[in-house]
Scaffold this motif. Structure first.
Motif, PDB file in Angstrom:
ATOM      1  N   SER A   1      26.004 -37.851  -2.830  1.00 11.33           N
ATOM      2  CA  SER A   1      25.351 -37.711  -3.117  1.00 11.33           C
ATOM      3  C   SER A   1      23.597 -37.771  -2.877  1.00 11.33           C
ATOM      4  N   PHE A   2      23.949 -38.410  -1.155  1.00  6.83           N
ATOM      5  CA  PHE A   2      22.580 -38.344  -0.198  1.00  6.83           C
ATOM      6  C   PHE A   2      22.838 -37.731   1.036  1.00  6.83           C
ATOM      7  N   LYS A   3      22.501 -37.222   2.071  1.00  9.93           N
ATOM      8  CA  LYS A   3      22.808 -36.841   3.449  1.00  9.93           C
ATOM      9  C   LYS A   3      21.667 -36.770   4.761  1.00  9.93           C
ATOM     10  N   ILE A   4      21.889 -36.589   5.365  1.00  5.72           N
ATOM     11  CA  ILE A   4      21.082 -36.532   6.338  1.00  5.72           C
ATOM     12  C   ILE A   4      21.649 -35.840   7.232  1.00  5.72           C
ATOM     13  N   ASN A   5      20.647 -34.601   8.327  1.00  9.31           N
ATOM     14  CA  ASN A   5      20.646 -34.498   9.607  1.00  9.31           C
ATOM     15  C   ASN A   5      22.504 -34.707   9.764  1.00  9.31           C
ATOM     16  N   SER A   6      22.947 -33.392  10.693  1.00 10.35           N
ATOM     17  CA  SER A   6      23.953 -35.227  11.285  1.00 10.35           C
ATOM     18  C   SER A   6      23.671 -34.504  13.309  1.00 10.35           C
ATOM     19  N   LYS A   7      22.946 -34.047  13.688  1.00 14.11           N
ATOM     20  CA  LYS A   7      22.295 -34.089  14.682  1.00 14.11           C
ATOM     21  C   LYS A   7      21.399 -36.256  14.903  1.00 14.11           C
ATOM     22  N   LEU A   8      20.981 -35.442  13.790  1.00 14.00           N
ATOM     23  CA  LEU A   8      19.672 -37.663  13.445  1.00 14.00           C
ATOM     24  C   LEU A   8      20.725 -38.370  12.963  1.00 14.00           C
ATOM     25  N   ALA A   9      21.714 -37.774  11.963  1.00 10.53           N
ATOM     26  CA  ALA A   9      22.368 -38.722  11.693  1.00 10.53           C
ATOM     27  C   ALA A   9      23.617 -39.687  13.365  1.00 10.53           C
ATOM     28  N   TRP A  10      23.793 -39.116  13.922  1.00 10.52           N
ATOM     29  CA  TRP A  10      24.969 -38.996  15.909  1.00 10.52           C
ATOM     30  C   TRP A  10      23.717 -39.769  16.726  1.00 10.52           C
ATOM     31  N   MET A  11      22.131 -39.440  16.750  1.00 10.82           N
ATOM     32  CA  MET A  11      21.483 -40.527  17.481  1.00 10.82           C
ATOM     33  C   MET A  11      21.216 -41.816  16.710  1.00 10.82           C
ATOM     34  N   LEU A  12      20.617 -42.018  15.020  1.00 11.68           N
ATOM     35  CA  LEU A  12      20.703 -43.124  14.621  1.00 11.68           C
ATOM     36  C   LEU A  12      22.269 -44.174  14.889  1.00 11.68           C
ATOM     37  N   GLN A  13      23.207 -43.439  14.148  1.00 10.58           N
ATOM     38  CA  GLN A  13      23.979 -44.345  14.483  1.00 10.58           C
ATOM     39  C   GLN A  13      24.856 -45.221  15.477  1.00 10.58           C
ATOM     40  N   GLU A  14      24.288 -43.936  16.531  1.00 14.12           N
ATOM     41  CA  GLU A  14      25.193 -44.363  18.064  1.00 14.12           C
ATOM     42  C   GLU A  14      24.166 -44.959  18.887  1.00 14.12           C
ATOM     43  N   CYS A  15      23.168 -45.266  18.541  1.00 14.25           N
ATOM     44  CA  CYS A  15      21.812 -45.912  19.452  1.00 14.25           C
ATOM     45  C   CYS A  15      22.054 -46.963  19.541  1.00 14.25           C
ATOM     46  N   PRO A  16      22.324 -48.104  19.212  1.00 11.25           N
ATOM     47  CA  PRO A  16      22.585 -48.977  19.310  1.00 11.25           C
ATOM     48  C   PRO A  16      23.846 -49.398  20.128  1.00 11.25           C
ATOM     49  N   ALA A  17      24.596 -48.990  20.335  1.00 10.43           N
ATOM     50  CA  ALA A  17      25.836 -49.130  21.686  1.00 10.43           C
ATOM     51  C   ALA A  17      24.958 -49.039  22.691  1.00 10.43           C
ATOM     52  N   PHE A  18      23.610 -47.464  22.820  1.00  9.66           N
ATOM     53  CA  PHE A  18      23.249 -47.980  24.047  1.00  9.66           C
ATOM     54  C   PHE A  18      22.006 -48.894  24.868  1.00  9.66           C
ATOM     55  N   PHE A  19      21.198 -48.846  23.356  1.00  6.69           N
ATOM     56  CA  PHE A  19      20.129 -49.801  23.332  1.00  6.69           C
ATOM     57  C   PHE A  19      20.480 -51.078  23.834  1.00  6.69           C
ATOM     58  N   ILE A  20      21.411 -52.167  22.954  1.00 10.65           N
ATOM     59  CA  ILE A  20      21.945 -53.600  23.435  1.00 10.65           C
ATOM     60  C   ILE A  20      22.301 -53.483  24.603  1.00 10.65           C
ATOM     61  N   PRO A  21      23.028 -53.017  24.911  1.00 11.40           N
ATOM     62  CA  PRO A  21      23.764 -53.938  26.879  1.00 11.40           C
ATOM     63  C   PRO A  21      23.121 -53.198  27.722  1.00 11.40           C
ATOM     64  N   PHE A  22      21.786 -52.146  27.412  1.00 12.77           N
ATOM     65  CA  PHE A  22      20.683 -51.254  28.646  1.00 12.77           C
ATOM     66  C   PHE A  22      19.837 -52.417  28.374  1.00 12.77           C
ATOM     67  N   HIS A  23      19.583 -53.114  27.590  1.00 12.87           N
ATOM     68  CA  HIS A  23      18.571 -54.141  27.189  1.00 12.87           C
ATOM     69  C   HIS A  23      19.178 -55.261  27.998  1.00 12.87           C
ATOM     70  N   VAL A  24      20.448 -55.706  28.687  1.00 10.88           N
ATOM     71  CA  VAL A  24      21.065 -56.864  28.823  1.00 10.88           C
ATOM     72  C   VAL A  24      21.041 -57.077  30.114  1.00 10.88           C
ATOM     73  N   ILE A  25      20.955 -55.609  30.435  1.00  9.67           N
ATOM     74  CA  ILE A  25      20.937 -55.422  31.972  1.00  9.67           C
ATOM     75  C   ILE A  25      19.951 -55.371  32.475  1.00  9.67           C
ATOM     76  N   VAL A  26      18.933 -54.876  32.125  1.00  6.05           N
ATOM     77  CA  VAL A  26      17.253 -54.907  32.645  1.00  6.05           C
ATOM     78  C   VAL A  26      17.386 -56.555  32.648  1.00  6.05           C
ATOM     79  N   LEU A  27      17.537 -57.547  31.735  1.00  4.13           N
ATOM     80  CA  LEU A  27      16.989 -58.464  31.391  1.00  4.13           C
ATOM     81  C   LEU A  27      17.399 -59.569  32.602  1.00  4.13           C
TER      82      LEU A  27
END
Length: 249
Positions: free
Chosen positions: A40-66
């Motif tokens: 029913s509702f779809k989004i660009n595959s490139k954008l989808a990959w970026m949005l769905q995967e990025c939390p698993a980068f930003f969360i540990p990166f934030h912990v490393i910095v802190l």
């Protein structure tokens, strides 16, 4: 809630999810349905990959910095490797793939939720343990497997992109380079090896759970991919295994 309790619950959910997906493939990529609840509702595959995967980068990166000054070298290494993988999946891989099929928003949101949970769980487990080297041989083997698996995964994805660029219409070409000589889903095999190495390196319940999840989820996905190739490519090698070399699966 205690980390082990969370992992026990996650393991049960993993088993139920994989059981369901054995009968209904996760709706993304070649298995995206043309009609139905997931169309029913779809989004660009490139954008989808970026949005769905990025939390698993930003969360540990934030912990490393802190916590750079308080975490042990092994903990920093584990979170660094986790961040490295998801930096590739979030910001490099999406830019390289062909914008073909769009991704159902439900698939993107569920993957986003999983990456948030997994990023949080790996950080929580690592910070609580403040890891030290427990078994040097296992750690060396784990680190080696991680990078070998990453290489197989990235090089296999690259080969699939080469074939996608050569494809005319819906006619699939047979992957043949690298581990594709032995399995239909060499990219999945590489990622399974990668997270097995991660689990051996860190030796935490959270890393072991993620390795189990990856093996089961990508194992069944690879088996479905194998059947898909057999049905779409007339001369596809029937001697190939689906995911694990020389296993018949």
């Amino acid at each position: 809630m205690e980390t082990l309790s969370v992992i026990y619950i996650a393991t049960v959910i993993t088993l139920l999810t994989v059981l369901y997906l054995c009968f209904s493939p996760a709706p993304y990529g070649k298995f995206t349905p043309a009609s139905g609840v997931f169309s029913s509702f779809k989004i660009n595959s490139k954008l989808a990959w970026m949005l769905q995967e990025c939390p698993a980068f930003f969360i540990p990166f934030h912990v490393i910095v802190l916590r750079w000054s308080t975490l042990s070298p092994m903990s920093l290494l584990g979170l660094g490797l986790f961040s490295l993988h998801y930096f590739n999946r979030s910001f490099i891989f999406p830019l390289l793939i062909k914008s073909g099929r769009s991704t159902p928003i439900e698939t993107c949101l569920s993957a986003f939720g999983f990456c948030c949970f997994n990023g949080w769980l790996q950080c929580k487990s690592t910070v609580e343990s403040n890891l030290q080297v427990r078994d040097a041989h296992a750690s060396i083997l784990g680190l080696t497997l991680f990078f070998v698996g990453m290489y197989i995964n990235i090089s296999s994805d690259s080969h699939l992109r080469e074939l996608a660029a050569q494809r005319v219409g819906n006619v699939y070409l047979t992957p043949h380079k690298g581990m594709f000589q032995y399995v239909s889903a060499a990219n999945y095999f590489g990622e399974i090896v990668e997270w097995l190495g991660f689990a051996l390196l860190l030796q935490t319940p959270a890393a072991a759970w993620f390795s189990l999840f990856t093996t089961l989820f990508l194992g069944q996905r690879g088996y479905q991919t194998h059947k898909y190739y057999l049905s779409k490519i007339d001369d596809y090698p029937k001697s190939r295994s689906s995911v694990f070399p020389f296993s018949g699966f």
